[in-house]
Design an enzyme around this catalytic site. Structure first.
Site, PDB file in Angstrom:
ATOM      1  N   HIS A 196     -18.944  25.537  21.597  1.00 27.52           N
ATOM      2  CA  HIS A 196     -19.262  26.189  22.873  1.00 27.52           C
ATOM      3  C   HIS A 196     -20.591  26.917  22.728  1.00 27.52           C
ATOM      4  O   HIS A 196     -20.771  27.775  21.859  1.00 27.52           O
ATOM      5  CB  HIS A 196     -18.153  27.166  23.267  1.00 27.52           C
ATOM      6  CG  HIS A 196     -16.854  26.475  23.556  1.00 27.52           C
ATOM      7  ND1 HIS A 196     -15.621  27.044  23.288  1.00 27.52           N
ATOM      8  CD2 HIS A 196     -16.592  25.236  24.077  1.00 27.52           C
ATOM      9  CE1 HIS A 196     -14.662  26.205  23.654  1.00 27.52           C
ATOM     10  NE2 HIS A 196     -15.228  25.101  24.140  1.00 27.52           N
ATOM     11  N   GLU A 199     -21.343  30.840  22.033  1.00 23.80           N
ATOM     12  CA  GLU A 199     -20.689  31.574  20.947  1.00 23.80           C
ATOM     13  C   GLU A 199     -21.632  31.686  19.752  1.00 23.80           C
ATOM     14  O   GLU A 199     -21.394  31.175  18.659  1.00 23.80           O
ATOM     15  CB  GLU A 199     -19.366  30.886  20.612  1.00 23.80           C
ATOM     16  CG  GLU A 199     -18.413  30.938  21.809  1.00 23.80           C
ATOM     17  CD  GLU A 199     -17.166  30.086  21.660  1.00 23.80           C
ATOM     18  OE1 GLU A 199     -17.011  29.411  20.624  1.00 23.80           O
ATOM     19  OE2 GLU A 199     -16.337  30.082  22.598  1.00 23.80           O
ATOM     20  N   HIS A 230     -15.292  29.812  16.501  1.00 24.90           N
ATOM     21  CA  HIS A 230     -15.487  30.176  17.901  1.00 24.90           C
ATOM     22  C   HIS A 230     -15.601  31.700  17.969  1.00 24.90           C
ATOM     23  O   HIS A 230     -15.574  32.377  16.960  1.00 24.90           O
ATOM     24  CB  HIS A 230     -14.321  29.671  18.760  1.00 24.90           C
ATOM     25  CG  HIS A 230     -14.305  28.174  18.939  1.00 24.90           C
ATOM     26  ND1 HIS A 230     -14.648  27.559  20.115  1.00 24.90           N
ATOM     27  CD2 HIS A 230     -13.994  27.176  18.073  1.00 24.90           C
ATOM     28  CE1 HIS A 230     -14.552  26.242  19.981  1.00 24.90           C
ATOM     29  NE2 HIS A 230     -14.154  25.981  18.743  1.00 24.90           N
ATOM     30  N   GLU A 260     -11.636  32.699  15.647  1.00 28.58           N
ATOM     31  CA  GLU A 260     -12.343  33.386  16.726  1.00 28.58           C
ATOM     32  C   GLU A 260     -12.963  34.649  16.137  1.00 28.58           C
ATOM     33  O   GLU A 260     -12.273  35.625  15.834  1.00 28.58           O
ATOM     34  CB  GLU A 260     -11.367  33.756  17.847  1.00 28.58           C
ATOM     35  CG  GLU A 260     -10.896  32.575  18.670  1.00 28.58           C
ATOM     36  CD  GLU A 260     -11.740  32.404  19.929  1.00 28.58           C
ATOM     37  OE1 GLU A 260     -12.495  33.332  20.259  1.00 28.58           O
ATOM     38  OE2 GLU A 260     -11.630  31.346  20.581  1.00 28.58           O
TER      39      GLU A 260
END
Length: 900
Positions: free
Chosen positions: A157, A160, A286, A359
């Site tokens: 993405h 990020e 991420h 994350e």
């Protein structure tokens, strides 16, 4: 019917309205999680379980939530502008990496470390002609060795951005620390670690074009799609439950899954790359939730290997306080077609991969630059751990002393056994033929039995040598409280090797204060700064939660410690509404010269960066508590895992002298932000009389005989260059002679040899029989000894360093000696039969400096020496080198330090 009507209205919202600015909103925790199914473009950013969720939204999505009657707080109305104003990055994304800077980083890393990195490798090209670059770090990077393979990727993405920094930081760590840090060296030499720092270059470059100073929030790639809206969510495009929950068919949605599984060139490149390798573990980075996610993303059903995933995730997050679970556990919605699930789940086209999505935390997709060091630090150990567990990795975890006077401590004058417990941290692969060698250069200690075999240690298991302990003897002259460093060299599977240091303490220093809090806390109580609503300090046996240890810091049978409230469950009776503050009695130190202060503490906290009022502090007063000007421990608002930590300092050095009295204050504070979990603990306090402060002398340099010398008389004279004493005290010398390279067979010894002019010598007595011997020496002032100088060998009957044909049973290797060295260093090994042998010296860049030997050698014990010169006969520069020795099918690398 109302829900269906709202959903139909939402689906009819024009794409132009959906575009809007990005917002950060907050909704109550109790919100029906079906909203994530209906509106997959809502993205979880942060959450406090049971209280609230913070989401990335758009105005139309926010309005739809309001239409459903969900209370919405708009925290940031224009997130791109907010990031631009708060991050203040400047050109080229500031301290974050642009795509071109990432490419430059790979080129520079390879140029600086060509022997352990590949050149950047193209694994695919995007629609816009940008390259997906990969790089491998390993000791033979251009060879495909039979070593466990590991993969790290980032930036599926495009917004990020911190994930690129995380991946590059681990690459930098491995290269910068290879040859100096044991763990980094182990990984480079025993793993093949691959990196793909940017999976979505087109999307990332688009953010750079629209927001050149940072803050861009484009997520997808830039596929035109043909429907008026660009981009496919690459992390919904993999062929694993493709088209299921958590993805969209609307080309304008953030989670548009594409025309079909693997419709995108980027995911095709990752597919082909992974299918062409044999990865064992994988982490796909991420942001910004701050947690570790394991399969499955598309369902709440546990994967078949859930126990393995739980064990590895727990190990990864041991120090950073991150939680773990499946996608629904962590982000509150399902996500089909994800890289994580496909990497693990597609075992038809590649071997099973234990795959995670981490994350990374932080305050947003573009965190403040001041947050970067902490975020990189939080991710470094998970990367190391995931690389270690891809294969077996054996490490020492506990020591037990037995024998002697039976008190389980090591005391001056004792001969005792040492039992060492090893853990195989690799939860996937067994470690076989495990063996350990113990050595030490401490001149107060002689190792009597240095080796032990452990057999096999299963994946995730432990092994002990209780049936075959090591043995050591401690000199009666050892000062109380003297710390002994033992070097633990563990080998397994004829390839793995881990070199660690284990510290033992001989006797104990005289105590001014010694309190393990097992007999109460007399004199301790609340400090005047204590104002917390809950979580006041109590002396109790802790209940374990995620942010509070299960046990105190005192070895069994100890149980109690000071902690901030007793938890019955996570978040129950932690520190809330202020500061929990504890103060000690006023301890009189007395008339001593040097004071050592030591204690154990922990700080457990969830939710970093949201409140500067969250902190943990331990401070010192020397005026009876009127003020606390000296800070000993200070931890701010960071995610912190609940682990007991040692604080140990020379108090006189810290304060510039010995105080008449000392008092401690321990504070754990919860600021104004709701939902934080803050816990603290304190145990094992010692204030010790640390003696006169005398500094020991340096080790003497061994002068003659030269290492590997032959034809030495049986009444050999051993000569050292005199050592230097920091206080210029007069010195004497001790000499030791051994009959084996492990220095366990002590044959001759003497102490108290008076110092000569420039050099000091001792003639060995009684005379030695013909044979090969090893010797070392130390210096000593009136209070302490130096360490031993590195041992050298000499021969009284062997005229060459090659060819002692006494029979041996297996190929074996001994560490290089001496090391560091100024003249010669030798590598000793034993051959059970005639073998091809090759020995070369390499510098740290991988360039061959000297070939020492190539050819056949007979069975027996062998010695090869390097005189510190290059192949052309010139003196090599001082520094680190590797001697690589191959005997038959076995290879060992010995790091040596040449000094000039």
């Amino acid at each position: 019917m109302k829900l269906i009507a709202n959903l139909l209205a939402f689906l009819l919202i024009p794409a132009a309205v959906m575009a809007g600015s990005y917002q950060e909103i907050q909704i109550p925790w109790q919100t029906d999680l079906a909203v994530f199914e209906d509106m997959p473009d809502l993205e979880l950013m942060k959450k406090k379980d049971g209280e609230w969720m913070r989401l990335l939204s758009r105005p139309a999505l926010t309005q739809e939530l309001m239409n459903r009657g969900i209370p919405v707080t708009i925290r940031v109305d224009d997130l791109e502008t907010h990031y631009a104003e708060t991050a203040k990055l400047g050109p080229n994304f500031g301290q974050f990496y642009t795509y071109s800077e990432m490419v430059d980083f790979l080129d520079s890393l390879h140029a600086a470390h060509p022997s352990i990195t590949t050149d950047k490798d193209s694994i695919g090209t995007t629609l816009e002609g940008n390259t997906l670059w990969a790089m491998k770090i390993s000791d033979n990077p251009n060879s495909d060795e039979a070593e466990p393979e590991v993969l790290f990727d980032a930036l599926h993405h495009a917004r990020e951005t911190i994930t690129v920094s995380v991946v590059l930081n681990f690459m930098r760590h491995l290269c910068a620390n290879y040859g100096t840090d044991a763990q980094a060296t182990f990984l480079v030499e025993n793993r093949e670690i691959w990196f793909v720092p940017i999976v979505n270059p087109d999307g990332y470059l688009y953010n750079e074009s629209t927001n050149p100073s940072g803050g861009g929030l484009w997520r997808k790639n830039r596929n035109p799609n043909g429907g008026g809206c660009a981009g496919v969510d690459l992390n919904r495009n993999y062929d694993i439950d493709w088209g299921g929950s958590g993805s969209s068919t609307n080309q304008c949605d953030e989670t548009f899954r594409g025309a079909g599984a693997f419709s995108e060139l980027e995911t095709q490149a990752m597919r082909d790359f992974i299918n062409g390798r044999e990865f064992v573990t994988h982490n796909s980075y991420h942001s910004v939730v701050g947690a570790t996610i394991h399969p499955w993303g598309w369902t709440t059903v546990d994967p078949p290997d859930i126990a393995t995933f739980e064990a590895v995730a727990t190990g990864m997050n041991e120090f950073n306080g991150y939680g773990h679970g499946n996608a629904f556990d962590i982000v509150n919605y399902l996500a089909s077609g994800g890289m994580l699930d496909w990497s693990y789940g597609d075992t038809t086209n590649h071997s099973e991969v234990i795959a995670f999505t981490t994350e990374v935390g932080g305050t947003g997709f573009w965190p403040n630059e001041s947050e970067i060091p902490q975020l990189l630090s939080e991710m470094l150990y998970p990367d190391i751990y995931l690389s270690l567990v891809a294969g077996s990795y054996v490490t020492a975890v506990a020591t037990v002393i037995s024998g002697g006077n039976g008190d389980s401590d090591l005391d001056p004058g004792e001969t005792a056994d040492l039992t060492l417990t090893l853990d195989n941290k690799g939860v996937l692969v067994d470690a076989n033929t495990v063996s350990v060698t113990v050595t030490s250069d401490d001149s107060y200690v002689e190792i009597l039995d240095a080796t032990s075999s452990y057999g096999s240690i299963v994946a995730g298991g432990s092994g002990s040598n209780g049936g075959d302990p090591f043995s050591l003897s401690v000199d009666a002259a050892t000062p109380d409280g003297h710390a002994v460093d033992l070097t633990i060299t563990t080998t397994w599977d004829n390839a793995g090797m881990n070199v660690e240091t284990v510290k033992l303490v001989v006797g104990t220093l005289p105590s001014i204060v010694a309190d393990d809090f097992e007999s109460g806390g007399a004199g301790w109580g609340a400090d005047p700064t204590d104002n917390a609503g809950t979580g006041q300090w109590v002396l109790i046996d802790p209940n374990g939660t995620t942010y509070q240890p299960e046990d105190d810091a005192t070895p069994a049978p100890g149980t109690t410690a000071w902690i901030t409230g007793q938890n019955t469950a996570l978040g129950v009776d932690d520190v809330d509404g202020g500061t929990a503050a504890l103060r000690s009695p006023n301890f009189a130190v007395g008339a001593v010269t040097n004071v050592r202060l030591a204690f154990q503490y922990f700080f457990g906290q969830r939710d970093q960066g949201d409140d500067s009022g969250d902190f943990f502090s331990i401070d010192l007063s020397t005026d009876g508590g009127a003020s606390f000007p000296t800070n000993l421990v200070s931890i701010g608002d960071v995610t912190s895992s609940a682990l007991w930590t040692t604080f140990d300092t020379d108090l006189d050095s810290l304060l510039g002298g010995v105080p008449a009295n000392v008092m401690l204050r321990i504070q754990a504070a919860d600021g104004t932000s709701g939902g934080d979990i803050v816990e603290g603990g304190f145990d094992e306090l010692y204030i010790l009389d640390d003696g006169t402060g005398n500094n020991p002398p340096a080790a003497p340099a061994l002068a003659s005989p030269a290492d590997g010398a032959t034809g030495v008389p049986q009444n050999a004279t051993l000569v050292v260059d005199n050592a230097i004493d920091p206080e210029a005290n007069p010195l004497t010398y001790g000499f030791r002679v051994y009959g084996d390279s492990l220095l366990t067979n002590l044959l001759r010894a003497t102490n108290g040899v008076s110092e000569g002019a420039g050099q000091t010598s001792w003639t060995v007595s009684p005379v030695l029989p013909a044979g090969q011997y090893w010797w070392r020496a130390f210096s000593e002032d009136a209070e302490e000894r130096s360490p031993f100088a590195a041992a050298r060998s000499f021969n009284t009957d062997i005229s060459t360093g090659v060819g002692d044909t006494r029979p041996v049973n297996t190929v074996s290797f001994a560490p290089a000696h001496p090391n560091p060295f100024a003249g010669n260093t030798t590598v000793r090994f034993a051959l059970p039969s005639q073998m091809q042998v090759r020995a070369d010296v390499f510098d740290m860049s991988g360039r061959r400096v000297r070939s020492l030997y190539r050819g056949l050698l007979p069975a027996g014990r062998q010695i090869l020496a390097w005189d510190g010169r290059t192949g052309s006969g010139h003196e090599a520069a001082a520094g680190l080198y590797f001697v690589r020795l191959t005997a038959g099918e076995q290879t060992r690398n010995f790091k040596v330090t040449l000094v000039r």
